[in-house]
Each structure stands twice: as C-alpha cells, then as structure tokens.
Design an enzyme around this catalytic site. Structure first.
Site, short mmCIF file in Angstrom:
data_model
loop_
_atom_site.label_atom_id
_atom_site.label_comp_id
_atom_site.label_asym_id
_atom_site.label_seq_id
_atom_site.Cartn_x
_atom_site.Cartn_y
_atom_site.Cartn_z
N ALA A 1 4.41 1.56 -3.94
CA ALA A 1 5.49 2.04 -4.79
C ALA A 1 6.70 1.12 -4.68
CB ALA A 1 5.87 3.46 -4.40
N LEU B 1 0.82 -1.21 0.00
CA LEU B 1 0.00 0.00 0.00
C LEU B 1 0.86 1.25 0.00
CD1 LEU B 1 -2.61 1.76 0.60
CD2 LEU B 1 -2.13 1.30 3.03
N SER B 2 0.48 2.24 -0.79
CA SER B 2 1.08 3.57 -0.78
C SER B 2 2.59 3.48 -1.00
CB SER B 2 0.71 4.26 0.54
OG SER B 2 1.00 5.63 0.49
N ALA B 3 3.41 3.90 -0.03
CA ALA B 3 4.85 3.75 -0.19
C ALA B 3 5.20 2.28 -0.35
CB ALA B 3 5.58 4.34 1.02
#
Length: 402
Positions: free
Chosen positions: A157, A152-154
């Site tokens: 990425a 999720l999110s970072a």
C-alpha cells in the site's frame, strides 16, 4: 458484534508499544550476516524511519535502484532474507534501498499507508523515503531514470503511495497484496478497504493519483500481485489497483493479453510503443504474502517464513525482470550463484497471522513475456467474509479476548 462496534472496541486499547503479544506477527531478530547497512543523515526524516541499503561491490556505473518496503511485523533485513532481493541485486548489479518502520511510529511496524500526514507529497513517511532515494542517488550515482519501488501488504500500500505522490521519481513499481492509493484516510476506511474492497469508478481512482502531485506524465509502469485466497487484504484490491493505473495510463479495462506464468494467471496491458505498462498476477489459492518459487533461471531467491509463501513462482525475480534488471549478470556473481536458501519454518503462533494482521492494522496510528494466450481464466470464487468473526479471531489470537 457489528463492524462499527468492533472498531469502537479496538479504540479502547492503547497504542501497545512494547506489547509482547506482537510476537504472533512473526517479528523476529534480523538474520545474522545481513548485507544491509544502516545509513543515517539522509535528510530531515519527517517520518522517523530507518534507512538500510545494499550496493554490490561490482555494481556498474549509473546502476538502477530498487526500493523495497516490508510488511507489518517485519524488519528490512528479515524481508530481504525472505524475498532474496539482495541476492538479486548482487547477481544483476543494482542497488537496494530498504526503509524500515519503527515501533514508535506504528506498534506493529506497519508503514502508515492510510495516515494523511504520511502519504502526502513532502510529508511524513513518504517524504522520508524520498529523502533516502535522494541520498542513494547522490552517494552511488544511481541512474535517476531507473528507480523502482515494491512492497508487501502495508508496504504494498505504501508502494502505491510512493508511485502516486512521487511519479516523476519512480520508473515503475510492484504492489504485492496491497491497496490502491488514496482510498483510506483513517482506520475505519482502511478496514473497509482491506476487508471489502469497494469497487470504484476507474476515473475516480485515477483522479486520486493525478491529484497527488503536479506531474502530468509519463507515468510509472505497475505490476500487481495478489493471492486469490487472501483473507487479510481482499483480492478485489488487485482489480482496483489495476483500474487505477489503467486509467492513469489511458488504457482500456480489458487485458490485451492473457496467459499463465509458472501456472498462475497473468494479464497484460501495453502502451502505444508496445511496452508493458500494467500487468497483474493472480496467485491461485495463495493466502496473504509474497509468493516464492524457482526463478526463470531455475534458481531460488529467498526463504519461506511468515507472509513469505512457497507458490511455485518467484515474485522477486519476475518483478526485477519487469523492471528490466535481469538482462545482464554481474561478472563477479557468475562464480557464486546463490545457493538454495534454507527453509524457515514459522512458529505455531505465526499460523494465526492471516486473521491477526487485520487487528495489527487497526492498532496502528488511529513481470518473461507471456506464453501463448489462452482463454481468460475464470475469476476465483469470492468467499463471503464474516468481518466480526475475523476480528474476533484476531483479538483472541492476540490474547485480548477469550
């Protein structure tokens, strides 16, 4: 204040190790009774990460492995509790690996998805995660053809990073509210990618992946998830991730099938063998986070919390299904189906997370087949974003401005 001035303003703050205001990011103690076990001695660990794992007692020989990467301000155990991955692992008999960031690397415990020293093959955090995978394969006789990664999110990425730099290791990945690989190599570029999601040519995006290793294929399959109302990581990033992997797979830009799953639009692309290799879910009106809901078997995995949002669709279950892990239920789990998880109500402070997650990044190191096809869903209306206002709100929430 201009974007440049805001970035310059933030540069004057220290790394903020131990900064008490970080509680606003939903950082809480790990849930009691977590099934995750910490493992040490998994290699040189150049990224200085922690390794947590869960292997069900009744897991089959040559089990699959899912690597799960938490978001900013979260721990491995807390994200597991929120998403229900260990419950899925126990029910369907696969192993779970959950790397955890340390505050010494990133004050807000975000994976450093834009730092060149952490996102190249054989270096930093990416290498540490690869070493953890090797340890799991050696210790538990994991099927090397069935290793997957999601985040999720970072962490999303960073999932892009792992798929790009170690494509021979992972059979597939799922990126939730994340960004494409290689679009940022410093804080300014990371901010631009999060807020504006500049459209790039598909070929250029694909090249970023192809140049990340000497691998020539086959390539991992990819599932992309993003809330249409996400104002922390621009939803346009989902389109860019899809473009990146369609180009790597040599597939056309137009979806081969479209439909709704649990009320949310899903687009699908398959290869010459008819296998779905890229899919994209747009979670209507959802903000930044991992979507939760009843699974296809009418069971619930996970619990609401910061960045863990009830959306009527269980992303963890659908991702496990996309990975091909839900076809067989472990006998040991049939008599103990997962009970509905208790709802975790975020504190009032966590309601400021959507705006303050942006500042958190700045403070860091400087899948059921689709239903009958329907006409293509209308693209969600894009909201204009006042970058200066968002950053100002973030700083105010963190107590750095009045």
């Amino acid at each position: 204040m201009s974007l440049a001035k805001n970035v310059e303003f933030l540069r004057h703050f220290p790394k903020l190790n131990g900064f008490n205001g970080l509680g606003i990011y939903g950082r809480t103690a790990s849930p009691a009774g977590s099934p995750l076990v910490e493992i040490s001695g998994f290699g040189t660990n150049p990224g200085a990460l922690k390794m947590f794992a869960y292997v069900p007692e009744q897991s089959p020989r040559a089990a699959a492995l899912v690597v799960v990467l938490h978001g900013c301000g979260q721990t491995a155990a807390a994200y597991d509790f929120g998403t229900g991955w260990s419950t899925l692992a126990k029910r369907y008999g696969f192993a779970l690996l959950m790397p955890e960031q340390q505050a010494a690397n990133n004050a807000n415990t975000c994976f450093n998805w834009f730092n060149p020293g952490d996102i190249a093959r054989g270096r930093g955090e990416a290498a540490s995660i690869r070493q953890m995978v090797a340890r799991m394969v050696a210790d538990h006789k994991i099927d090397p053809r069935r290793i997957y990664v999601t985040g999720l999110s970072a962490g999303g990425a960073m999932t892009s990073v792992m798929l790009a730099v170690y494509p021979e290791v992972f059979a597939g990945g799922a990126i939730i509210a994340g960004l494409p690989y290689g679009i940022a190599s410093n804080v300014r570029e990371a901010l631009g990618g999060m807020m504006q999601s500049t459209s790039r040519p598909a070929g250029k995006l694909g090249d970023l992946v192809r140049k990340a290793s000497k691998h020539k294929g086959p390539w991992p399959k990819v599932s992309v998830w993003h809330g249409s109302a996400d104002r922390t990581v621009n939803p346009g990033n989902a389109n860019e991730i899809v473009k990146q992997w369609l180009d790597v797979h040599g597939l056309p830009g137009e979806p081969m099938s479209m439909g709704d799953v649990d009320g949310h639009p899903r687009e699908v692309w398959w290869n010459a063998d008819g296998e779905t290799v890229v899919e994209s879910y747009t979670i209507t009106d959802m903000a930044h986070g991992t979507p939760l809901g009843l699974a296809g078997n009418d069971e619930r995995y996970g619990a609401e919390g910061a960045f863990l949002i009830e959306a009527g669709i269980s992303s963890s279950y659908h991702i496990a299904d996309f990975f091909g892990l839900t076809g067989r239920v472990c006998p040991a789990s049939e008599t103990a189906k997962p009970a509905p998880a208790p709802k975790v109500v975020p504190s009032a402070a966590t309601e400021s997370l959507q705006s303050s997650d942006l500042a958190a990044t700045l403070w860091s190191r400087s899948h059921k087949p689709v239903r009958q096809p329907k006409p293509a869903p209308r693209e969600p209306k894009r909201r204009g974003i006042d970058v200066g206002a968002v950053i100002t709100r973030a700083l105010t929430a963190a107590g750095l401005m009045k």
